[in-house]
Design a protein around this motif. Structure first.
Motif, PDB file in Angstrom:
ATOM      1  N   GLU A  60      -3.744   1.706  -2.627  1.00  0.00           N
ATOM      2  CA  GLU A  60      -4.014   1.237  -1.374  1.00  0.00           C
ATOM      3  C   GLU A  60      -4.769  -0.009  -0.848  1.00  0.00           C
ATOM      4  O   GLU A  60      -4.442   0.115   0.529  1.00  0.00           O
ATOM      5  N   ARG A  61      -5.105  -1.035  -1.689  1.00  0.00           N
ATOM      6  CA  ARG A  61      -5.598  -2.270  -0.886  1.00  0.00           C
ATOM      7  C   ARG A  61      -4.328  -3.464  -1.623  1.00  0.00           C
ATOM      8  O   ARG A  61      -4.029  -3.467  -3.031  1.00  0.00           O
ATOM      9  N   ALA A 100       0.776  -1.450   0.054  1.00  0.00           N
ATOM     10  CA  ALA A 100       0.063   0.099   0.098  1.00  0.00           C
ATOM     11  C   ALA A 100       1.202   1.000  -0.202  1.00  0.00           C
ATOM     12  O   ALA A 100       1.814   1.623   0.760  1.00  0.00           O
ATOM     13  N   ASP A 154      -5.143  -2.795  -5.335  1.00  0.00           N
ATOM     14  CA  ASP A 154      -6.942  -1.704  -5.569  1.00  0.00           C
ATOM     15  C   ASP A 154      -6.095  -0.412  -5.373  1.00  0.00           C
ATOM     16  O   ASP A 154      -4.777  -1.035  -4.751  1.00  0.00           O
ATOM     17  N   GLY A 202      -5.486 -10.526   0.469  1.00  0.00           N
ATOM     18  CA  GLY A 202      -6.434 -10.011   1.156  1.00  0.00           C
ATOM     19  C   GLY A 202      -7.873  -8.936   1.622  1.00  0.00           C
ATOM     20  O   GLY A 202      -8.804  -9.725   1.777  1.00  0.00           O
ATOM     21  N   GLU A 203      -7.022  -8.227   1.165  1.00  0.00           N
ATOM     22  CA  GLU A 203      -7.461  -6.676   1.820  1.00  0.00           C
ATOM     23  C   GLU A 203      -8.779  -6.327   0.201  1.00  0.00           C
ATOM     24  O   GLU A 203      -9.180  -4.931   0.317  1.00  0.00           O
ATOM     25  N   THR A 204      -7.650  -6.711  -1.157  1.00  0.00           N
ATOM     26  CA  THR A 204      -8.994  -6.114  -2.041  1.00  0.00           C
ATOM     27  C   THR A 204      -9.614  -6.738  -2.529  1.00  0.00           C
ATOM     28  O   THR A 204     -10.602  -7.587  -2.346  1.00  0.00           O
TER      29      THR A 204
END
Length: 250
Positions: free
Chosen positions: A244-245, A183, A198, A248-250
């Motif tokens: 930004e992501r 990020a 992302d 697993g955060e996407t």
């Protein structure tokens, strides 16, 4: 997961067979008795004071209640011992009460030919079968969801172009493994390339194919400040983006 799904499917089928027999005996035959004289005589035959239909229901319900539902009894016991009773406790409490009441009704009526026997064997068996069916369908849904997530992860590109600004203000570009993207990094997306994380477009403009996310085949225009999603495809025009992501955060 596949092994667990097969186990739940097998358990559901094992309970379904006697449950279907029980349902036929208690519901279908009873509705057709006025038209089926032979069936009426068979189902009305008594052993002691108990009709043959009640005995068949008892035989079909017993393995469902104590053999196939044994894991539910175990889970119910463990949840009660842990002080956090759940759905298994309610199901087993209700079905056990129905089964025990039915057994007591049969026992009381055994020596009394004039007494009419009311039982709920089919209630307990059908309820347990529906619970197993629900657990099996839940496992199938989880499997399909996991498969869909795995396919989405496969859409992520293996490499990315990282833009770094040196001390002299010169921006350099180098290709790195997509797993190393963090990020805050600035990436360059070339025409035809997949977006590795992302983020937000910081410069440039293009059209992005987001059909893998939305199902919409029309390209979406992207400019400065527009959000972009991992796995989507840049159709034409190059742009840079701020991550930004990732992962697993996407």
């Amino acid at each position: 997961r596949r092994r667990r799904q097969r186990r739940k499917r097998r358990r559901m089928l094992y309970t379904l067979v006697p449950c279907v027999v029980l349902s036929v005996v208690s519901m279908v035959v009873s509705m057709l008795l006025p038209r089926l004289e032979g069936a009426k005589e068979v189902m009305s035959m008594r052993t002691g004071a108990v009709p043959m239909g009640t005995l068949i229901a008892w035989v079909c319900a017993t393995p469902i209640q104590f053999l196939y539902a044994a894991p539910m009894y175990r889970k119910a016991y463990l949840s009660v011992r842990a002080g956090a009773p759940g759905m298994d406790v309610l199901v087993m409490l209700g079905t056990t009460c129905a089964y025990v009441y039915s057994v007591m009704a049969v026992a009381i009526a055994w020596g009394d030919p004039e007494r009419e026997v009311h039982n709920f064997f089919e209630t307990s068996a059908v309820l347990i079968t529906f619970v197993f069916l629900g657990k099996y369908l839940e496992e199938v849904a989880k499997g399909r969801t996991s498969s869909a997530i795995s396919k989405l992860l496969e859409l992520q590109p293996s490499t990315a172009i990282l833009c770094e600004e040196g001390g002299d203000g010169v921006v350099t570009e180098r290709e790195i493994d997509a797993d190393l993207v963090q990020a805050g990094d600035t990436l360059k997306i070339l025409p035809g390339g997949k977006i590795p994380a992302d983020g937000v477009v910081v410069s440039g403009a293009s059209c992005v194919d987001e059909s893998m996310m939305t199902g919409e085949s029309m390209p979406v225009s992207k400019g400065e400040g527009s959000g972009v999603v991992c796995g989507t495809v840049n159709l034409h025009g190059a742009f840079t983006m701020r991550v930004e992501r990732v992962g697993g955060e996407t």
